[in-house]
Each structure stands twice: as structure tokens, then as C-alpha cells.
Design an enzyme around this catalytic site. Sequence first.
Site, mmCIF file in Angstrom:
data_model
loop_
_atom_site.group_PDB
_atom_site.id
_atom_site.type_symbol
_atom_site.label_atom_id
_atom_site.label_comp_id
_atom_site.label_asym_id
_atom_site.label_seq_id
_atom_site.Cartn_x
_atom_site.Cartn_y
_atom_site.Cartn_z
ATOM 1 N N ARG A 189 -27.591 -23.257 103.200
ATOM 2 C CA ARG A 189 -27.460 -22.850 101.936
ATOM 3 C C ARG A 189 -26.073 -22.596 101.355
ATOM 4 N NH1 ARG A 189 -33.045 -18.752 102.298
ATOM 5 N NH2 ARG A 189 -34.237 -20.732 102.361
ATOM 6 N N GLU B 117 -35.276 -7.353 105.999
ATOM 7 C CA GLU B 117 -34.060 -7.349 105.079
ATOM 8 C C GLU B 117 -33.228 -6.282 104.894
ATOM 9 O OE1 GLU B 117 -34.794 -9.402 101.436
ATOM 10 O OE2 GLU B 117 -32.688 -9.378 100.872
#
Lengths: 640, 250
Positions: A333, A428
Amino acid sequence: MKLNSKIPEGPIAEKWTKHKFNMKLVNPANKRKYDIIVVGSGLAGASAAASFAELGYNVKCFCFQDSPRRAHSIAAQGGINAAKNYQNDGDSVYRLFYDTIKGGDYRSREANVYRLAEVSSSIIDQCVAQGVPFAREYGGLLDNRSFGGAQVSRTFYARGQTGQQLLLGAYSALSRQVANGKVKMYTRTEMLDVVLIDDKARGIVARNLITGEIESHSAHAVVLATGGYGNVFFLSTNAMGSNCTAAWRAHKKGALFGNPCFTQIHPTCIPVSGDHQSKLTLMSESLRNDGRVWVPKVARPKLTAREATKIPNDERDYFLERKYPSFGNLVPRDVASRNAKMACDEGKGVGATGLAVFLDFADAIKRDGKEVIAAKYGNLFDMYEQITGDNPYEMPMMIYPAVHYTMGGLWVDYNLMTTIPGLYAIGEANFSDHGANRLGASALMQGLADGYFVIPYTIGDYLATMPYEKISTDHEAFKEVEANVKAKINQLLNIKGKRTVDDFHKALGKIMWEYCGMSRNEDGLKLAKGKIQELKKEFWQDVKVMGSQDELNMSLEKANRVADFIELGELMVDDALHRSESCGGHFREESQTPEGEAKRKDDEFSFVSAWEFKGEDQPELLQKEELAFENVKLTQRSYK
Amino acid sequence: MNLTLKVWRQKNSADKGGFETYQVSNISPDMSFLEMFDVLNEQLVNSDQDPIHFDHDCREGICGMCSLYINGKPHGPKDAITTCQLHMRSFSDGDTIVVEPWRAKAFPVVKDLVVDRTAFDRIIQAGGYVSINTGGVPDANEIPISKEVANEAMDAATCIGCGACVAACKNASAMLFVSAKVSQLAVLPQGQVERKSRVENMVATMDAEGFGACTNTGACEAVCPKEISITNIARMNREYFQAKISSKKI
């Protein structure tokens, strides 16, 4: 404070097995004597809460939404990685481990990443047993797709709604435990602080968002599964409510914050259309399996998607395929995002704003037929058309990078415990597994690995040392935190200034995106720091919050969150300033290779930055966890 | 675009509530409906009025949180989308738009356009799961499932639990929501063990929560943002009937 990552001894492939054996256990009959608080009900939170309850612990689970099923894990589209090697294409635990370490640009902890790869297979087994309808082959076995940063097909998926299906699986397990009376669910309740007694986390103070009541909850351990902080940028692919408050307030109570500047900018999002924009929508990375990214070779300002279909092939620059022939459109990414930005910086960006590149499916549709493409990406194409008004079956999509995920988070040791004993961070919310860049389809894997297969073991090791005795919420420590929380709320309500909360949030987002976004440099970061400090001062003098404390008050909720975003934003800038190397998603312009790729400085920066809060308006203290790479050789990442 | 908005305002669950009229101007057709509401709310706060409370979170049509009844239709005039995916290009300059909360006995209004949908959670808690614990499950490929069945289960499993089906139904029935979960697990091999008790318990809870009976008019299917089919209701009726005739409960 001395950091101890508590990585077990021994060869990497045996660490977790040995550690599981060495950890203390809580007798099944004694588990019911312990209470655990889980904050957050996404993949990590719901799976942890359900698994704790199945083991016999008493669980209280909190979420700010009206139902645990709304957590933002639900929006993950593409898939979940697992080292099953069902495709017989050479995958293995070691390869998944290696890809994740390399994808993270060698800034994550080997032992944690290996464990993640090791438990990945069990996650798929678990989810299938729950009835998660993963995509299947005609023979009835599970199907896989490939994803960025990997050359094997190891991604399991449920159309473009994998996160939804996995979350509903975890939610169903959680619901079963609510029915069993082992989990008490607190919806529309937001944690505002953690309570420490004898230096251990013993509970939380939360606000009931309907009545405004400030409530204390006591437990033997507290688990934060509160997600990432991408909304620091105002515009991100996160849900509107996603926030850093729980993690940030824990940080201010002594939990160190790891690698705050490591944010992931996702390459395939729908471009910004105007100032009114409230959030950005991601188009799954899986689209890059069949979509080809390009810009015109010669700049064509304001080129529309419809006009683009008429541009012949030899006038198009498929820049990812050209620069990275072996990975092509499937580079990680950070690489894809940076290259899109570079194309736009060169003036070759398309669309009304010039801040977009094409993602083209014409060749895939010609090759496989419209039906095959629709079966794979139908809902994503519909979503795109709904938002932009363009039909991607007929013309290319326009995409641009957007903030998507934060690799940084609360620093945790191998047991996922923060630097506050008894306070854990999973999913996360912690910093641990993705280094400086997360690979696609790895967030779902990490959330569920932490919740189903790591923390249910490691929390027992801690609880086994704790007395059963419960602490009453009448304890002075609870009262003191309650008073502080109330004082802060009153302060916000009484400023009665002129600028709305959103106005401040947008201003912060602009600073962060401009100076601490896809590429960063020393001068910009220094400027940003000053701007954020000014903004903070202004916020506390001029913010306007309507309504009162004792009712459903969404502007108050937002004000509380934005106050914390501003402080975290400053720490992100500090961290980005200090790390004068480029690595993964953190691109420092001063540190690049002649070809413009990120250039790490392993001899100087091969560590985790863990920041310690030293008091309001005091500079934070940097602690370093040195990263030892014993199994992977550090190389300059190449996807060429 | 310039628009007139008639919006339901209600201070809390005890308040009677009523419509208020607001004007918004310079609305871009590229804005989403909720972004238009953001603009209105900024306008309200700047003129010292309480902003309108409405539920929303992901703003990409998947969390199921947004829930507005727009011009007499849940999630507004377009098919197969949620309110957050509705864009202002679906309206015209000068339009008057009426915005209400979901209205159903089982979904009491909390404030303005926010309603309490926890009844849905309680229905899932009554049986919307496979009773297995973490760990100790077979390898994923040991449960082969035909592509057809997997697709059928997936079609039902895409339900986002927004409650539009209830809001659209004149009986405020939750049959589409409940049947989607019942169907998903009834067609999959993993759901077989608890197949009968699941449908019995979920239906009993649905009734106890105050949702009405199915009208067979299909309003639910017509407004469902995820296009869940009423075939699921037919399947649930069949499941329920089969469970009942062999049920040990009297």
C-alpha cells in the site's frame, strides 16, 4: 521506565508453544472469581470478550455505538490472510511471517509477527465453524484471492464484505455469552479514563451517552480494543465515531505510545470532491488484482473517466507495472500510494481536482467477461457508482490515497500488556504487528488473532497472580477519576466560544495531512508542531459545545474526542520529526534512494519509539525498544 | 441547491416531539444526505441552537447505524442504499424534504432521529449463532459447502441490522431481519444442530419485543438497503412450522 518486551527464549517457531506452557493458569473453578473489562466490540474486542466468557471469566464489554455489531471492523472489505496453503502455491507460516515483516519495512517485532502467522490458520477454522459464509470453489472448498505485498494466494474472503461477516461471527459468539449471562454489554457507553489502584489497572470511568451519567466499573484487568486513530486527519476511511480517547487517556495514565507517526495511507480510495466531505470511502485493495492503475503519459488536466476510455494504450502510463514489473499493481500500500502522489505531483493527475489516478477494469472485463468481474467486485462497483455517479463497468474508476489505518498504538509486550500492569491493548489499538506498513488483509487477521487466540492465554498468566478480592467503585481512586472526568466535561461546556468542534477538527486534519501525511520533512513538521500548539490553545478558549452534560449530546462527545486528537496529533508530529529515516508509510523526504524509494537507516532507527507522557504541556520522553532481527535479513525492500 | 427541511425534533423519549422547519442553501449535489445534515448542524450551532441528533457511523453503507425516514421512505428515495449513501443529486433545487425517525413500538425514540434498536440484539442473543467455543473446531476445509449454498447463506448474511424493514412495515414486523439470520444458519451445515431451537427461540423473542406479524406485502424487501429477499421469510415460516410440529415445548 524500563521497557521489557518479554519475548520468550528459544527458536522463533517454538516461542509461542513454549510460552503457552510456561504461563500460569487459572483453575477453571476460579475463573468465575475474576472480572475483565473489554472496551470496544470490533473484531478484537468481541472475539476477546466472547473467548474470556467461554473460559469462565465475568466480562463487561463497552461500545459507544448502539450495538456491538456496528464496530468499524465491519467496513473491512477485501479479506483475511491465513497461512493455510490451500492453493498449493508455496505458502507457509514462515512465508506469511516473512512477508509481514518485510511489508512492515522491518519495524515490527519478529516474535509477535511469527505468532500472528502461526495462529492465522486457526482463525479461518474458527470462523467457518461459526457459519461465516466465505467464498467457495465449485468443489465446496474455500476460495482464495491474492493481495498486495504477497506472491501467494492466501486471502480468504466473503464477497467484498469480509469484515462484516467476520465481525458478525464474533458478534454472534459475543451474543451467545450475553445470553449466558457471562458478558454484560454496555452499549452507547464511552470510556473516558482508566482507573489505577496500586499502579495496576483496576477499572474504568465511562459516560452513559444517553443519560450523561458518569459511571465507574471495577475489574481485575482492563482490555482496550478501541481501534485506531486515523481520524486525527479528520478525513479518513474510519467511521465518524472512531476515536483515540480511550487509548490516549490510558497513555496519559502511564501507558507508553508506540510509533505514533506510523499511519497507513491506502492507495485505492474515492477522491475528495469538496469541502463538505465528511469521510473518505475506501475501495478494497482486492480491486488491484484485476484493475490496472494508470495516468496519461502526457498531462491532461481535468481529464474525465469517460474521456479516458478514448485514450489509446500507448498514451497511457501504467506506472506501477512499469516501475515494479514483478509485483505490478499488487505492490504494498505505501508504495502504491506514494507513486500515485508522485504522478499527481508531476501534474499527471486526472479528474476535476487533479488529485486522482485511474484504476481500469476494461482489460479484465475483456478477458473474463463482465459477469466474472461483477461476481468478484459487484458491490464495490455499485458503491463507487453511487458515490461518484460514474459506472466502472464502462469507464475507469478514479482513485486517490487516503488515511486508512494506524500501525502505531499503545506499546505492548509479547503478552499484549501495556506498560500499565493489568491494562492490555489488542487489535489496531496496539502497535505490535505491522511495523511501519500493514499488508492488506492483515488487520482482520491481527484483530481476531489477538482476541481469539492470544489474549485468552496471556491474561490468565496475569490474573493468576491477582487476589480474587474485588475493589468497590466507592474506592477513592474511582471517585477521583470521576471528578476529573466531570471537570473536563464541564470545562468544555463552559468555554462557550465561537468555533464549532468540527471546525477545529477540520483545521487539525488539514495540518496533519499537509505536513504529516504521505510525505514529511523537517521544516514542515516543525511548522506543524507550532500550528497544533496554537490550535490547542484556541480550542480550549474558543470551542463552542451546545447542550448539557445530562443528555444525549453528540457535540460534547465529539469535543471530548477532538481534544484528545489534537494532543495525539502533536505527538505524531514529534515522532515523525524524530524518526529522520523513511520506512514503510513514514516517508521522510530527506531519506530516499536515488529512485525515490523510502530509504531506511537501520543502524540508527531499528527500534520502536515508545513515548512516555510526562505531564500536561511537557515534552514526552522517548523510550526505545531495540528490534533484534534473528530470522530475517534486513534488506532494502524491493518489489521490482 | 436550496432546500427546505422538515425535521422531527424530540428532546428525549418522554418528550412528545414535533416537526421543525429549516432552510439550507448552497448544497452541492455531490454531498451525501448526511453531509447536508452536517451543514445544517453547523448552521444550527452557529446560531446557538441544538444540533439535530441522528445515528451514523461508517458512512459507507455497512454499519447499519444510519436510519432516517426520508419523504416517507426508509433510507430515502433510492433503492438498495442506506441514508449515508444517498447523495443530494437525487433531489432537486427547491425541494421540501421531510425527515423522521424509524417509527415502531419496539424502537422507541431516544432523541430527535435517534432510536433504540437494542431489541435486534436481544433477538440475536436468543439464538442467532452456532454454539461453539473458541478452539477445538475442525479444519475449515473439512466442512465442504457447495458454492450455491455458500452464496445463499451469504445473500442472507449481508443484513446490516439497520431496521429499515421494521420501519417500512405497517405492522412494524421484524420478520425480514430475523429470517435473514435464521436462513443463513438453516442452509449451512454448521447450523443444523440447533436448527429447531434457534428458530423457535428467535421468533419467541421477536414477538416478546413487540414487533408485529408479517403483512405479506413485501414493503420490507422493497426498502432493504441490502436487498434481502422475502424468500427468507418463507423459509423461516417453513423452519418454524417444522420446528413446532416436532417441538418438545408445549
